[in-house]
Design a protein around this motif. Structure first.
Motif, short mmCIF file in Angstrom:
data_model
loop_
_atom_site.label_atom_id
_atom_site.label_comp_id
_atom_site.label_asym_id
_atom_site.label_seq_id
_atom_site.Cartn_x
_atom_site.Cartn_y
_atom_site.Cartn_z
N ASN A 22 -4.24 3.16 92.96
CA ASN A 22 -5.27 2.18 92.62
C ASN A 22 -5.01 0.79 93.20
O ASN A 22 -5.92 -0.05 93.23
CB ASN A 22 -5.45 2.09 91.11
CG ASN A 22 -4.28 1.48 90.38
OD1 ASN A 22 -3.22 1.21 90.97
ND2 ASN A 22 -4.44 1.24 89.09
N PHE A 23 -3.79 0.54 93.69
CA PHE A 23 -3.45 -0.79 94.22
C PHE A 23 -3.43 -0.83 95.74
O PHE A 23 -3.23 -1.88 96.33
CB PHE A 23 -2.06 -1.21 93.70
CG PHE A 23 -0.98 -0.21 94.00
CD1 PHE A 23 -0.34 -0.19 95.22
CD2 PHE A 23 -0.63 0.74 93.05
CE1 PHE A 23 0.65 0.74 95.49
CE2 PHE A 23 0.36 1.68 93.30
CZ PHE A 23 1.00 1.68 94.53
N CYS A 24 -3.63 0.31 96.41
CA CYS A 24 -3.36 0.42 97.84
C CYS A 24 -4.66 0.44 98.66
O CYS A 24 -5.64 1.08 98.26
CB CYS A 24 -2.56 1.69 98.11
SG CYS A 24 -2.11 1.92 99.85
N THR A 25 -4.61 -0.20 99.82
CA THR A 25 -5.79 -0.27 100.69
C THR A 25 -5.80 0.80 101.79
O THR A 25 -6.69 0.80 102.64
CB THR A 25 -5.88 -1.65 101.37
OG1 THR A 25 -4.69 -1.88 102.13
CG2 THR A 25 -6.07 -2.75 100.34
N SER A 26 -4.85 1.72 101.77
CA SER A 26 -4.82 2.74 102.82
C SER A 26 -6.10 3.57 102.88
O SER A 26 -6.65 3.78 103.96
CB SER A 26 -3.60 3.66 102.65
OG SER A 26 -3.59 4.66 103.65
N GLY B 270 -10.99 -4.46 97.77
CA GLY B 270 -11.18 -3.14 98.32
C GLY B 270 -10.37 -2.07 97.62
O GLY B 270 -10.21 -0.97 98.15
N THR B 271 -9.84 -2.39 96.43
CA THR B 271 -9.08 -1.40 95.67
C THR B 271 -9.63 -1.29 94.25
O THR B 271 -10.20 -2.24 93.71
CB THR B 271 -7.59 -1.80 95.57
OG1 THR B 271 -7.48 -3.03 94.83
CG2 THR B 271 -6.98 -1.97 96.95
N PRO B 272 -9.45 -0.11 93.62
CA PRO B 272 -9.86 0.02 92.21
C PRO B 272 -9.17 -0.99 91.30
O PRO B 272 -9.77 -1.45 90.32
CB PRO B 272 -9.44 1.46 91.88
CG PRO B 272 -9.47 2.18 93.18
CD PRO B 272 -9.00 1.17 94.19
N LEU B 273 -7.93 -1.34 91.62
CA LEU B 273 -7.21 -2.32 90.81
C LEU B 273 -7.92 -3.67 90.83
O LEU B 273 -8.03 -4.35 89.80
CB LEU B 273 -5.78 -2.46 91.31
CG LEU B 273 -4.91 -3.49 90.58
CD1 LEU B 273 -4.75 -3.12 89.12
CD2 LEU B 273 -3.54 -3.61 91.26
N TYR B 274 -8.39 -4.08 91.99
CA TYR B 274 -9.11 -5.36 92.12
C TYR B 274 -10.38 -5.34 91.27
O TYR B 274 -10.68 -6.29 90.54
CB TYR B 274 -9.44 -5.61 93.58
CG TYR B 274 -10.01 -6.98 93.88
CD1 TYR B 274 -9.17 -8.05 94.16
CD2 TYR B 274 -11.39 -7.20 93.89
CE1 TYR B 274 -9.67 -9.31 94.44
CE2 TYR B 274 -11.90 -8.46 94.17
CZ TYR B 274 -11.04 -9.51 94.44
OH TYR B 274 -11.55 -10.76 94.71
N ASP B 275 -11.12 -4.23 91.35
CA ASP B 275 -12.35 -4.11 90.56
C ASP B 275 -12.05 -4.14 89.06
O ASP B 275 -12.80 -4.73 88.28
CB ASP B 275 -13.08 -2.82 90.92
CG ASP B 275 -13.78 -2.90 92.27
OD1 ASP B 275 -13.62 -3.93 92.96
OD2 ASP B 275 -14.47 -1.93 92.65
N GLU B 276 -10.95 -3.48 88.66
CA GLU B 276 -10.57 -3.49 87.25
C GLU B 276 -10.28 -4.91 86.78
O GLU B 276 -10.71 -5.31 85.68
CB GLU B 276 -9.35 -2.60 87.03
CG GLU B 276 -8.89 -2.55 85.58
CD GLU B 276 -7.62 -1.74 85.38
OE1 GLU B 276 -7.13 -1.70 84.23
OE2 GLU B 276 -7.11 -1.17 86.36
#
Length: 374
Positions: free
Chosen positions: A186-190, A360-366
C-alpha cells in the motif's frame, strides 16, 4: 547537488532542444523540479515541457495544474515517448499516444486513458494492467542506455553514488534485469509506474550480454541491479548467479533495491557469495506480524530472519535492513515491536524510517480520507 538553475538554462540555450523533459522519480524533490521547470519555461516559452516519472504518474492532474508543464507521460514511457515525439512532429494525433496528459486548443487538460478500465482506481491515479499500462513487454528488445552520451569518467568521480552512495568499485554501472514487481504494497509506487503486477523478466542471455558489454566497453568492475525486486523469481536468480560466478569472477554485483527476504535460503546465499554479490539490503518493513499483513501481500516471514541473517554474515555478505514506522493506525506497541526487532536482529546498519505516503498509492489516499496530513 546538481547544477544551479542558471547553468541548466545556459546548457539548454546552447543545445536548443525541440522538447525539454523532466523526470520526477521522487515526490520529495517535486518542489525543486517545479522551481527549475518554471524558470526554464520563462526562459524558453516556446519549447514544450514534458514531465514523467513516479511523481508525475501518481499526481498527473496536480502536475498539469502548473502552467509551465505542457505534457505528462505516465509510467514506463520507453515506447510512448516515441509516439509522443511523432505527435509533436504532426505525424499522429496526441489522442493516440498511450498514457498522455496534454492541453487541448482551449487550454483544457485531456488524457488518453479516459475509457481505459483500471485494475485499481485511486482518488487521482489508477493502476493499469500490463496491456493497458503500455509498459514494454519485450525487455530484451529495448536498446541499452546511451552511456556514450554521458561523461563516464566524471560520473565515476562524482560524490553522488547510486544506491545510497555505497558503490565500492571505482568504475561501476547500473542495469535492469527485470521491471516491475508481482507484489502490491500500500506504500509502494511500483504498480503505478510499472503496471499492476506487471513483473517482466529479461532472458538470462540478454542480461549476460549486457554485463559483458559494460565490462568490455567501459571497463567496469562493479554492476548494480537497480530494479524493484531482483530476487523474487528464485529459480531465475539462482540460475543467473551461477552464470555470473563462472563468467565474471572479478566483477562485484549487488541489488540497490530491497531484497525479497522470503526468497533467501542457504542455496541462494551460497550463490550470492560465489558470484561476488557482496551486499544485501533486507526490505523487512515492520517487525510486527499484523503490520506485515496490513501493508501488502509481500508478508515477510519474520521468524526466518535470524537464521538467514546469521548465514549471510557467515558468508561475509554486507547487510543493511530497512524498516518503516508510523503507518495509519499503527499502535505504540507495534512501533516498539519493530524497534526491538531491528535492535535484536544483529544487522547493525539499518534505517528506521517514518512512513512517507506517496501520491499514487493506497496509503496516500488513506491519509487523505482520514485527514491525516498537516
Amino acid at each position: 547537488y546538481g547544477l544551479p538553475t542558471d547553468e541548466v538554462i545556459s546548457r539548454i540555450r546552447a543545445e536548443q532542444p525541440d522538447v525539454i523533459g523532466f523526470s520526477v522519480m521522487f515526490s520529495m524533490v517535486a518542489a525543486e523540479v517545479y522551481e527549475i521547470a518554471a524558470a526554464v519555461k520563462n526562459a524558453f516559452p516556446d519549447i514544450p515541457i514534458l514531465f514523467g516519472g513516479q511523481h508525475a504518474t501518481g499526481a498527473p492532474k496536480d502536475v498539469m495544474d502548473h502552467d509551465f508543464v505542457d505534457y505528462v507521460l505516465l509510467g514506463e514511457a520507453d515506447d510512448s515517448i516515441v509516439d509522443f515525439m511523432d505527435a509533436l512532429n504532426g505525424r499522429r494525433p496526441f489522442e493516440s499516444v498511450q498514457g498522455l496528459y496534454f492541453r487541448n486548443e482551449a487550454g483544457g487538460v485531456e488524457n488518453t486513458m479516459v475509457g481505459v478500465k483500471p485494475a485499481v482506481e485511486g482518488l487521482e491515479w489508477n493502476y493499469y494492467d500490463r496491456k493497458s499500462s503500455g509498459v514494454p513487454t519485450d525487455l530484451d528488445g529495448l536498446p541499452y542506455p546511451a552511456w556514450h552520451l554521458l561523461n563516464m569518467e566524471a560520473y565515476w568521480q562524482s560524490v553522488v553514488r547510486t544506491g545510497g552512495g555505497d558503490a565500492i568499485g571505482q568504475r561501476y554501472a547500473v542495469m535492469l534485469s527485470t521491471r516491475g514487481c508481482p507484489h502490491v504494497c500500500n506504500f509502494c509506487t511500483s504498480p503505478l509506474q510499472s503496471g499492476y503486477r506487471a513483473y517482466r523478466k529479461r532472458t538470462l542471455e540478454s542480461v549476460i550480454e549486457e554485463v559483458r558489454w559494460l565490462i568490455d566497453t567501459y571497463g567496469v568492475n562493479e554492476i548494480q541491479f537497480v530494479e524493484d525486486n531482483f530476487f523474487v523469481s528464485k529459480k531465475r536468480v539462482k540460475d543467473l548467479l551461477k552464470i555470473l560466478a563462472i563468467e565474471f569472477p572479478d566483477t562485484v554485483f549487488w541489488n540497490t533495491g530491497g531484497v525479497e527476504v522470503n526468497a533467501l535460503d542457504e542455496e541462494m546465499i551460497d550463490l550470492m557469495a560465489a558470484s561476488n554479490f557482496h551486499r544485501a539490503i533486507l526490505a523487512i518493513e515492520s517487525g510486527d506480524p499484523d503490520m506485515q499483513e496490513a501493508a501488502g501481500d509481500k508478508k515477510v516471514k519474520l521468524d526466518r530472519l535470524p537464521k538467514i541473517v546469521n548465514y549471510l554474515q557467515e558468508k561475509n555478505i554486507d547487510l543493511k535492513a530497512l524498516y518503516m514506522i508510523g503507518f495509519p493506525g499503527e499502535t505504540r506497541a507495534q512501533v516498539e515491536r519493530t524497534v526491538e526487532f531491528a535492535l535484536n536482529l544483529g544487522v547493525l546498519d539499518f534505517n528506521l524510517s517514518i512512513v512517507q505516503p506517496l501520491p499514487g498509492t493506497p496509503l496516500y489516499d488513506e491519509c487523505l480520507s482520514k485527514d491525516l496530513f498537516i
